[in-house]
Design a protein around this motif. Structure first.
Motif, PDB file in Angstrom:
ATOM      1  N   TYR A  52      13.953  -3.342  46.995  1.00 45.75           N
ATOM      2  CA  TYR A  52      14.081  -1.956  46.960  1.00 45.75           C
ATOM      3  C   TYR A  52      15.599  -1.610  46.826  1.00 45.75           C
ATOM      4  O   TYR A  52      16.033  -0.610  47.244  1.00 45.75           O
ATOM      5  CB  TYR A  52      13.581  -0.959  48.138  1.00 45.75           C
ATOM      6  CG  TYR A  52      12.084  -1.672  48.355  1.00 45.75           C
ATOM      7  CD1 TYR A  52      11.243  -1.052  47.385  1.00 45.75           C
ATOM      8  CD2 TYR A  52      11.785  -2.479  49.174  1.00 45.75           C
ATOM      9  CE1 TYR A  52       9.761  -1.218  47.543  1.00 45.75           C
ATOM     10  CE2 TYR A  52      10.279  -2.539  49.488  1.00 45.75           C
ATOM     11  CZ  TYR A  52       9.115  -2.243  48.667  1.00 45.75           C
ATOM     12  OH  TYR A  52       8.035  -2.488  48.795  1.00 45.75           O
ATOM     13  N   ALA A  53      16.416  -2.523  46.074  1.00 50.25           N
ATOM     14  CA  ALA A  53      17.875  -2.305  45.938  1.00 50.25           C
ATOM     15  C   ALA A  53      18.035  -1.332  44.622  1.00 50.25           C
ATOM     16  O   ALA A  53      17.189  -1.408  43.735  1.00 50.25           O
ATOM     17  CB  ALA A  53      18.314  -3.601  45.587  1.00 50.25           C
ATOM     18  N   LEU A  54      18.840  -0.204  44.819  1.00 53.59           N
ATOM     19  CA  LEU A  54      18.951   0.732  43.953  1.00 53.59           C
ATOM     20  C   LEU A  54      20.064   0.390  42.956  1.00 53.59           C
ATOM     21  O   LEU A  54      21.056  -0.324  43.230  1.00 53.59           O
ATOM     22  CB  LEU A  54      19.493   1.873  44.632  1.00 53.59           C
ATOM     23  CG  LEU A  54      18.292   2.838  45.264  1.00 53.59           C
ATOM     24  CD1 LEU A  54      18.882   3.832  46.322  1.00 53.59           C
ATOM     25  CD2 LEU A  54      17.263   3.321  44.529  1.00 53.59           C
ATOM     26  N   PRO A  55      19.879   0.684  41.657  1.00 55.41           N
ATOM     27  CA  PRO A  55      20.799   0.439  40.641  1.00 55.41           C
ATOM     28  C   PRO A  55      22.014   1.362  40.778  1.00 55.41           C
ATOM     29  O   PRO A  55      21.916   2.500  41.479  1.00 55.41           O
ATOM     30  CB  PRO A  55      20.125   0.433  39.498  1.00 55.41           C
ATOM     31  CG  PRO A  55      19.055   1.475  39.653  1.00 55.41           C
ATOM     32  CD  PRO A  55      18.609   1.040  41.101  1.00 55.41           C
TER      33      PRO A  55
ATOM     34  N   CYS B  91      19.203   7.920  40.274  1.00 55.41           N
ATOM     35  CA  CYS B  91      19.326   9.289  40.700  1.00 55.41           C
ATOM     36  C   CYS B  91      18.566   9.499  41.818  1.00 55.41           C
ATOM     37  O   CYS B  91      17.912   8.812  42.569  1.00 55.41           O
ATOM     38  CB  CYS B  91      18.454  10.197  39.510  1.00 55.41           C
ATOM     39  SG  CYS B  91      16.923   9.856  39.341  1.00 55.41           S
ATOM     40  N   GLU B  92      18.552  10.895  42.352  1.00 53.45           N
ATOM     41  CA  GLU B  92      17.828  11.034  43.620  1.00 53.45           C
ATOM     42  C   GLU B  92      16.342  10.640  43.679  1.00 53.45           C
ATOM     43  O   GLU B  92      15.956  10.291  44.524  1.00 53.45           O
ATOM     44  CB  GLU B  92      18.010  12.727  43.885  1.00 53.45           C
ATOM     45  CG  GLU B  92      19.467  12.856  44.443  1.00 53.45           C
ATOM     46  CD  GLU B  92      19.591  14.533  44.487  1.00 53.45           C
ATOM     47  OE1 GLU B  92      18.783  15.256  45.119  1.00 53.45           O
ATOM     48  OE2 GLU B  92      20.782  15.084  44.578  1.00 53.45           O
ATOM     49  N   THR B  93      15.572  10.974  42.395  1.00 54.80           N
ATOM     50  CA  THR B  93      14.370  10.733  42.248  1.00 54.80           C
ATOM     51  C   THR B  93      14.079   9.281  42.464  1.00 54.80           C
ATOM     52  O   THR B  93      13.298   8.634  43.287  1.00 54.80           O
ATOM     53  CB  THR B  93      13.853  11.116  40.881  1.00 54.80           C
ATOM     54  OG1 THR B  93      13.718  12.668  40.994  1.00 54.80           O
ATOM     55  CG2 THR B  93      12.371  10.864  41.000  1.00 54.80           C
ATOM     56  N   TYR B  94      15.069   8.509  41.906  1.00 56.07           N
ATOM     57  CA  TYR B  94      14.984   6.998  41.917  1.00 56.07           C
ATOM     58  C   TYR B  94      15.210   6.559  43.399  1.00 56.07           C
ATOM     59  O   TYR B  94      14.435   5.573  43.948  1.00 56.07           O
ATOM     60  CB  TYR B  94      16.206   6.260  41.056  1.00 56.07           C
ATOM     61  CG  TYR B  94      15.861   4.792  40.755  1.00 56.07           C
ATOM     62  CD1 TYR B  94      15.460   4.008  41.308  1.00 56.07           C
ATOM     63  CD2 TYR B  94      16.131   4.672  39.264  1.00 56.07           C
ATOM     64  CE1 TYR B  94      15.110   2.690  40.804  1.00 56.07           C
ATOM     65  CE2 TYR B  94      15.945   3.561  38.512  1.00 56.07           C
ATOM     66  CZ  TYR B  94      15.646   2.385  39.414  1.00 56.07           C
ATOM     67  OH  TYR B  94      15.420   1.068  38.733  1.00 56.07           O
ATOM     68  N   GLU B  95      16.139   6.918  44.014  1.00 57.22           N
ATOM     69  CA  GLU B  95      16.367   6.715  45.427  1.00 57.22           C
ATOM     70  C   GLU B  95      15.048   7.129  46.320  1.00 57.22           C
ATOM     71  O   GLU B  95      14.689   6.247  47.281  1.00 57.22           O
ATOM     72  CB  GLU B  95      17.600   7.618  46.031  1.00 57.22           C
ATOM     73  CG  GLU B  95      18.700   7.223  45.461  1.00 57.22           C
ATOM     74  CD  GLU B  95      20.009   7.870  45.754  1.00 57.22           C
ATOM     75  OE1 GLU B  95      20.084   8.541  46.999  1.00 57.22           O
ATOM     76  OE2 GLU B  95      21.066   8.091  45.132  1.00 57.22           O
ATOM     77  N   ALA B  96      14.580   8.286  46.236  1.00 54.37           N
ATOM     78  CA  ALA B  96      13.492   8.812  47.039  1.00 54.37           C
ATOM     79  C   ALA B  96      12.203   7.840  46.649  1.00 54.37           C
ATOM     80  O   ALA B  96      11.612   7.553  47.677  1.00 54.37           O
ATOM     81  CB  ALA B  96      13.072  10.201  46.507  1.00 54.37           C
ATOM     82  N   VAL B  97      11.873   7.394  45.353  1.00 52.40           N
ATOM     83  CA  VAL B  97      10.770   6.327  45.204  1.00 52.40           C
ATOM     84  C   VAL B  97      11.258   5.283  46.091  1.00 52.40           C
ATOM     85  O   VAL B  97      10.131   4.881  46.782  1.00 52.40           O
ATOM     86  CB  VAL B  97      10.699   6.402  43.730  1.00 52.40           C
ATOM     87  CG1 VAL B  97       9.756   5.099  43.424  1.00 52.40           C
ATOM     88  CG2 VAL B  97      10.309   7.441  43.060  1.00 52.40           C
ATOM     89  N   TYR B  98      12.299   4.585  45.894  1.00 52.86           N
ATOM     90  CA  TYR B  98      12.397   3.235  46.668  1.00 52.86           C
ATOM     91  C   TYR B  98      12.447   3.492  47.984  1.00 52.86           C
ATOM     92  O   TYR B  98      11.842   2.739  48.675  1.00 52.86           O
ATOM     93  CB  TYR B  98      13.582   2.700  45.919  1.00 52.86           C
ATOM     94  CG  TYR B  98      13.437   1.800  44.709  1.00 52.86           C
ATOM     95  CD1 TYR B  98      12.517   2.247  43.755  1.00 52.86           C
ATOM     96  CD2 TYR B  98      14.290   0.818  44.191  1.00 52.86           C
ATOM     97  CE1 TYR B  98      12.433   1.606  42.605  1.00 52.86           C
ATOM     98  CE2 TYR B  98      14.371  -0.169  43.267  1.00 52.86           C
ATOM     99  CZ  TYR B  98      13.094   0.268  42.186  1.00 52.86           C
ATOM    100  OH  TYR B  98      13.142  -0.248  41.155  1.00 52.86           O
TER     101      TYR B  98
END
Length: 97
Positions: free
Chosen positions: A71-74, A78-85
């Protein structure tokens, strides 16, 4: 499993909404989000179709951790990406507690 059931009720409806747009917004640069979307769809179907307390999601969570590098973020998340992970990671932890 009670904690996981709570997380499912709280996060899965949002994940159902967010994972597809994530593929549209970030799929070109991060093709792994397509697999994240597919894995979540499988998990969601299993949870919805389940009539017992324990749903076997070991395979899906194992692959999610692998595909997302735990679950490492690139850097361009974006906020949605962060929320999903974040929601997937929390679901993963709750599943194994």
């Amino acid at each position: 499993m009670t904690e996981f059931n709570t997380v499912v009720k709280e996060h899965f409806p949002k994940l159902e909404i967010y994972t597809l747009p994530l593929t549209r917004a970030h799929g070109k640069n991060h093709p792994e989000v397509y697999r994240v979307h597919e894995l979540f769809k499988t998990m969601n179907a299993k949870v919805k179709d389940n009539t017992v307390d324990k749903v076997d999601l070991d395979k899906e969570f194992t692959e999610l951790r692998q595909v997302t590098n735990h679950y490492a973020l690139p850097s361009d998340a974006c906020e949605t990406y962060e929320a999903v992970y974040s929601m997937l990671s929390e679901s993963d932890r709750a599943y194994y507690n």
